[in-house]
Enzyme design. Structure first.
Site, PDB file in Angstrom:
ATOM      1  N   THR A  34      34.156   3.334   7.985  1.00 50.59           N
ATOM      2  CA  THR A  34      33.596   1.599   6.864  1.00 50.59           C
ATOM      3  C   THR A  34      34.267   0.642   7.369  1.00 50.59           C
ATOM      4  O   THR A  34      34.102  -0.183   6.868  1.00 50.59           O
ATOM      5  CB  THR A  34      33.374   2.495   5.495  1.00 50.59           C
ATOM      6  OG1 THR A  34      34.814   2.732   4.345  1.00 50.59           O
ATOM      7  CG2 THR A  34      32.577   3.571   5.399  1.00 50.59           C
ATOM      8  N   ASP A  80      38.129  14.062   3.426  1.00 51.95           N
ATOM      9  CA  ASP A  80      38.855  13.238   2.876  1.00 51.95           C
ATOM     10  C   ASP A  80      40.704  13.623   4.091  1.00 51.95           C
ATOM     11  O   ASP A  80      40.995  14.916   4.445  1.00 51.95           O
ATOM     12  CB  ASP A  80      39.991  13.782   1.278  1.00 51.95           C
ATOM     13  CG  ASP A  80      40.002  11.997   1.296  1.00 51.95           C
ATOM     14  OD1 ASP A  80      41.435  12.414   2.098  1.00 51.95           O
ATOM     15  OD2 ASP A  80      40.323  11.912  -0.207  1.00 51.95           O
ATOM     16  N   ALA A 104      42.903   5.131   7.345  1.00 52.87           N
ATOM     17  CA  ALA A 104      43.691   4.915   7.600  1.00 52.87           C
ATOM     18  C   ALA A 104      44.179   3.771   6.173  1.00 52.87           C
ATOM     19  O   ALA A 104      43.049   2.867   5.794  1.00 52.87           O
ATOM     20  CB  ALA A 104      44.841   4.011   8.081  1.00 52.87           C
ATOM     21  N   SER A 106      45.399   0.314   5.441  1.00 55.16           N
ATOM     22  CA  SER A 106      45.592  -0.266   6.580  1.00 55.16           C
ATOM     23  C   SER A 106      46.451  -1.875   6.279  1.00 55.16           C
ATOM     24  O   SER A 106      47.491  -2.300   7.290  1.00 55.16           O
ATOM     25  CB  SER A 106      44.683  -0.202   7.990  1.00 55.16           C
ATOM     26  OG  SER A 106      43.756  -1.195   6.925  1.00 55.16           O
ATOM     27  N   SER A 150      49.483   2.041  16.067  1.00 55.41           N
ATOM     28  CA  SER A 150      49.580   0.380  15.947  1.00 55.41           C
ATOM     29  C   SER A 150      50.869  -0.652  15.525  1.00 55.41           C
ATOM     30  O   SER A 150      52.116  -0.228  16.348  1.00 55.41           O
ATOM     31  CB  SER A 150      49.873   0.133  13.830  1.00 55.41           C
ATOM     32  OG  SER A 150      50.239  -0.754  13.868  1.00 55.41           O
ATOM     33  N   GLU A 152      52.336  -2.554  14.914  1.00 55.45           N
ATOM     34  CA  GLU A 152      53.826  -2.265  13.795  1.00 55.45           C
ATOM     35  C   GLU A 152      54.607  -1.680  13.786  1.00 55.45           C
ATOM     36  O   GLU A 152      55.749  -1.172  12.702  1.00 55.45           O
ATOM     37  CB  GLU A 152      52.847  -2.327  11.924  1.00 55.45           C
ATOM     38  CG  GLU A 152      51.673  -2.910  10.955  1.00 55.45           C
ATOM     39  CD  GLU A 152      53.002  -4.472  11.148  1.00 55.45           C
ATOM     40  OE1 GLU A 152      53.812  -4.625  10.929  1.00 55.45           O
ATOM     41  OE2 GLU A 152      51.761  -5.425  11.639  1.00 55.45           O
ATOM     42  N   TYR A 174      53.618   1.542   6.048  1.00 54.17           N
ATOM     43  CA  TYR A 174      52.929   1.557   6.700  1.00 54.17           C
ATOM     44  C   TYR A 174      53.335   1.651   8.646  1.00 54.17           C
ATOM     45  O   TYR A 174      52.983   2.531   8.990  1.00 54.17           O
ATOM     46  CB  TYR A 174      51.950   0.271   6.379  1.00 54.17           C
ATOM     47  CG  TYR A 174      50.571   0.726   7.805  1.00 54.17           C
ATOM     48  CD1 TYR A 174      49.405   0.722   7.267  1.00 54.17           C
ATOM     49  CD2 TYR A 174      51.008  -0.660   9.298  1.00 54.17           C
ATOM     50  CE1 TYR A 174      48.468   0.708   8.348  1.00 54.17           C
ATOM     51  CE2 TYR A 174      49.949  -0.527   9.730  1.00 54.17           C
ATOM     52  CZ  TYR A 174      48.790  -0.199   9.411  1.00 54.17           C
ATOM     53  OH  TYR A 174      47.975   0.125  11.404  1.00 54.17           O
ATOM     54  N   ARG A 209      36.331  -8.081   9.668  1.00 51.59           N
ATOM     55  CA  ARG A 209      37.373  -8.392   9.057  1.00 51.59           C
ATOM     56  C   ARG A 209      38.256  -8.245   7.169  1.00 51.59           C
ATOM     57  O   ARG A 209      37.018  -9.145   7.254  1.00 51.59           O
ATOM     58  CB  ARG A 209      39.148  -8.871   9.896  1.00 51.59           C
ATOM     59  CG  ARG A 209      40.271  -8.419   9.342  1.00 51.59           C
ATOM     60  CD  ARG A 209      40.785  -7.891   9.810  1.00 51.59           C
ATOM     61  NE  ARG A 209      41.775  -7.829  10.495  1.00 51.59           N
ATOM     62  CZ  ARG A 209      43.004  -6.321  11.095  1.00 51.59           C
ATOM     63  NH1 ARG A 209      42.748  -5.223  10.408  1.00 51.59           N
ATOM     64  NH2 ARG A 209      44.301  -6.335  11.144  1.00 51.59           N
TER      65      ARG A 209
END
Ligand code: GDP
Length: 351
Positions: A34, A80, A104, A106, A150, A152, A174, A209
């Protein structure tokens, strides 16, 4: 399977008629279907001739209902990332050829407020999915696995630009959870001979986004300011730099990673870096507003306890081994998002 493996299989099976074709259609399970990337990936896989399944959680999941209506080809399966048994059931039901783990918590800012939940879903969720694949998959039924890692993870960057060898130094719960997800993917690949890949994707944006991310927050506010619906835009720090690409380009790289002979990890990035300030300026300019500083106010609430200053990726490996390159430039991305939000907000006004 080579890069053309999937299409070869489809061509051969098409000759045999519809029934065989549908039986032989490759099947993909996407977690986080989603979200922005989930939607682009589902669309892309559908175009490639896949049967697409989306893992969705909860009893009444409004977002899943909306996505199911917009993308009727996605078959939603309940499960899940916090519940191993549900993942096993989902895999037994779908029997996928490929699993894309995009699910995630996120949003970096939220991860500071819900650090434990982030560790559980974004980090341990990866381990659970890998375990589920080990239980349901196996030699007779190999399932290829993609982990959404990611940029990150690079956080307080050790070198610039960052590539597959750059050490991680995450700066948020995260980022820490994503490092676990990345490392456990590599560990399962090496320990159990699984086809598991990790794509280290730098920031990628689009009109889909979420509004909590700075790019969309800005383009939506610009549209509303242009239409006289809003008079100011509250932001945090404008100096961080990001390597922003278009999400539609990045999902293609995910798929390519799973079509190679050997599973490997890849950085996916544009190689360009821009300050948040530049994004803001360009977004206002795309709506013909030059005096943008009049509208932008700083707000402590949008500052972070620890910041990632400069992210810029070196995607040489993805370019050479996967033949991947971005198709949308930074100014094109900003314009696409502003134009979309101008239309969205004026349509809302009309109805
Ligand atoms: P991230 O790279 O995954 O954290 O993506 P975001 O879009 O959430 O943030 C990108 C950068 O924009 C970060 O360095 C934020 O600190 C900075 N930023 C500045 N103001 C804002 C704001 O109002 N909202 C968000 N989300 N980020 C902001």
């Amino acid at each position: 399977m080579g890069v053309d493996g999937v299409s070869d299989r489809l061509t051969v099976s098409r000759l045999g008629g519809f029934l065989e074709w549908s039986l032989l259609m490759p099947r993909a399970l996407v977690t986080g279907v989603t979200g922005q990337d989930g939607q682009y990936l589902a669309e892309f896989l559908n175009q490639q001739g896949y049967e697409v399944f989306g893992l969705v959680k909860g009893q009444s999941n409004t977002r899943a209902d909306i996505v199911a209506e917009e993308f009727p080809f996605i078959e939603m399966v309940s499960g899940d990332l916090q519940d191993l048994t549900s993942l096993v059931s989902a895999l037994e039901h779908v029997q996928p050829d490929e699993v894309y783990n995009l699910g995630a918590i996120s949003f970096v800012a939220l991860s500071f407020k819900q650090a434990e939940l982030t560790a559980n879903v974004t980090g341990l969720g990866v381990l659970r999915m890998l375990e589920a694949i080990r239980i349901v998959g196996g030699r007779d039924n190999p399932m290829r696995f993609y982990q959404a890692s990611s940029s990150e993870m690079f956080g307080k960057v050790r070198e610039t630009p960052q590539n597959e060898q750059t050490p991680f130094y995450p700066r948020s719960p995260y980022g820490v959870a994503k490092v676990f997800g990345h490392d456990i993917t590599v560990n399962y690949r090496e320990s159990y001979d699984m086809y598991a890949c990790s794509g280290i994707l730098f920031n990628h944006e689009s009109p889909r986004r979420g509004m909590e991310f700075v790019t969309r927050k800005v383009t939506n506010a610009v549209a509303r300011i242009k239409l006289g619906l809003q008079s100011e835009l509250m932001l945090g720090d404008l100096s961080p730099r990001r390597d922003w690409g278009f999400a539609g380009d990045y999902v293609r790289a995910m798929w390519l990673m799973l079509q190679q002979d050997q599973p490997e990890d890849y950085v996916v990035a544009t190689g360009e870096t821009h300050e948040v300030r530049e994004f803001v300026q360009l977004a206002f300019a795309a709506a013909d507003i030059e005096d943008w500083e009049r509208y932008v106010k700083q707000d402590e609430r949008f500052m972070r306890p620890a910041e990632v200053d400069l992210l810029v990726g070196d995607a040489t490996k993805a370019r050479t081994k996967l033949g991947w390159k971005p198709s949308i430039s930074f100014p094109e991305l900003v314009t696409m998002m502003v134009e979309h939000d101008l239309k969205l907000e004026s349509d809302k006004l009309r109805h």
